[in-house]
Design a protein around this motif. Structure first.
Motif, short mmCIF file in Angstrom:
data_model
loop_
_atom_site.label_atom_id
_atom_site.label_comp_id
_atom_site.label_asym_id
_atom_site.label_seq_id
_atom_site.Cartn_x
_atom_site.Cartn_y
_atom_site.Cartn_z
N GLU A 16 0.84 -1.20 0.00
CA GLU A 16 0.00 0.00 0.00
C GLU A 16 0.88 1.25 0.00
OE1 GLU A 16 -0.85 0.63 4.72
OE2 GLU A 16 -2.25 -0.65 3.60
N ASP A 17 0.31 2.34 -0.49
CA ASP A 17 0.94 3.66 -0.50
C ASP A 17 2.29 3.67 -1.20
OD1 ASP A 17 1.44 6.32 -0.15
OD2 ASP A 17 0.81 6.36 1.94
N PHE A 19 3.45 5.93 -3.14
CA PHE A 19 4.04 7.27 -3.11
C PHE A 19 4.90 7.46 -1.86
CE2 PHE A 19 3.54 11.95 -2.25
CZ PHE A 19 4.23 12.40 -3.36
N THR A 20 4.38 7.04 -0.71
CA THR A 20 5.14 7.16 0.53
C THR A 20 6.38 6.27 0.51
OG1 THR A 20 3.18 7.73 1.83
CG2 THR A 20 5.04 6.83 3.04
N GLU A 21 6.23 5.05 0.00
CA GLU A 21 7.38 4.14 -0.05
C GLU A 21 8.45 4.67 -0.99
OE1 GLU A 21 9.97 1.02 0.59
OE2 GLU A 21 8.28 1.77 1.77
N GLU A 45 -1.85 2.08 -8.19
CA GLU A 45 -0.96 3.18 -7.79
C GLU A 45 0.48 2.85 -8.15
OE1 GLU A 45 -0.69 3.83 -3.57
OE2 GLU A 45 -1.25 1.77 -3.12
N ASP A 103 0.56 13.06 -7.35
CA ASP A 103 1.19 13.85 -6.29
C ASP A 103 2.68 13.97 -6.59
OD1 ASP A 103 -0.98 14.46 -4.52
OD2 ASP A 103 -0.96 12.37 -3.86
N ARG A 123 -2.42 7.69 -7.99
CA ARG A 123 -3.32 6.76 -7.33
C ARG A 123 -4.68 6.90 -8.02
NH1 ARG A 123 -3.70 4.27 -2.17
NH2 ARG A 123 -5.84 4.05 -1.40
N ALA A 233 7.35 12.15 3.51
CA ALA A 233 6.76 11.11 4.36
C ALA A 233 7.69 10.75 5.50
CB ALA A 233 6.46 9.88 3.52
#
Length: 233
Positions: A16-17, A19-21, A45, A103, A123, A233
């Motif tokens: 999940e996520d 972008f953050t990873e 995503e 983003d 996403r 993040a």
């Protein structure tokens, strides 16, 4: 099965996520070209780590560039009647309705500094949030717009290829080609919008993709793409 990416790009699946990873991996010092991605049943995503060797004000072109790559990718895979348009702030529109967004984050927010890295990620909902989409007519999902047969893995791979094409053009010819392509796909130019607390008419973009916003008094404001940076993040 692992996804296949063009040379100079590598993939890393995430639960999940993405972008953050990707921001985490960039902070740890990974090589540019890493794509983190997730293909759950309801959401697609992916995020790409870049290191353009120009000041941040110029490097922010990677946001509209990656969005153009997505439009080209989905346009190639979706039925011909599906239209995909791009909003200045990274939002995506499919057949006129909001359908996910891009983003952007960077190692610095100084427009004059050369960033160590930039992360651009999207996403996009694949399945609708509910069966009663009539309650949210301005929001949609790919499967509800004729894209149910578009394989998420294939879309991410295609996005990588099209984005790499535009990166190569940007490095060779500068931003003009991306600028022209983006304007042809843009949504909202000539309309009244609210952005960064300012209300006015979206008149177009400058050479660095900054928004030109004319307020009710006739004064034109320039909103640089750096106003869209997300906190690390």
């Amino acid at each position: 099965m692992a996804l296949t990416f063009p040379p100079m790009m590598q993939g890393q699946p995430v639960d999940e996520d993405a972008f953050t990873e990707a921001q985490r991996q960039a902070t740890l010092g990974c090589d540019a070209g890493l794509i983190t991605y997730g293909t759950r049943a309801d959401v697609i995503e992916a995020a790409l780590i870049l290191s353009p060797e120009v000041p941040l004000s110029k490097a922010m072109a990677m946001l509209p560039l990656c969005a153009v790559g997505f439009q080209n990718a989905l346009g190639a895979l979706a039925p011909p009647e599906v239209s995909v348009h791009l909003e200045w702030d990274g939002k995506l529109r499919v057949n006129g309705a909001s359908c996910g967004a891009f983003d952007v984050a960077a190692s610095t927010d100084d427009p004059n500094a050369e960033p160590d890295w930039i992360v651009v990620g999207f996403r996009v909902p694949f399945l609708p949030e509910s069966d009663e989409m009539g309650h949210t007519p301005d929001r949609t999902a790919l499967a509800a717009e004729g894209c149910a047969d578009v394989a998420p893995d294939q879309l991410i791979e295609s996005w990588a290829r099209h984005t790499l094409h535009w990166i190569n053009r940007w490095e060779t010819d500068g931003p003009r080609g991306v600028h022209t392509e983006w304007r042809g796909l843009s949504h909202g130019i000539g309309e009244d919008v609210t952005q960064s607390g300012l209300k006015g008419t979206f008149m177009g973009i400058d050479e660095d993709f900054g928004m030109l916003l004319k307020d009710e008094n006739g004064q034109t404001h320039l909103l640089p793409l750096t106003t869209l940076l997300k906190g690390q993040a």
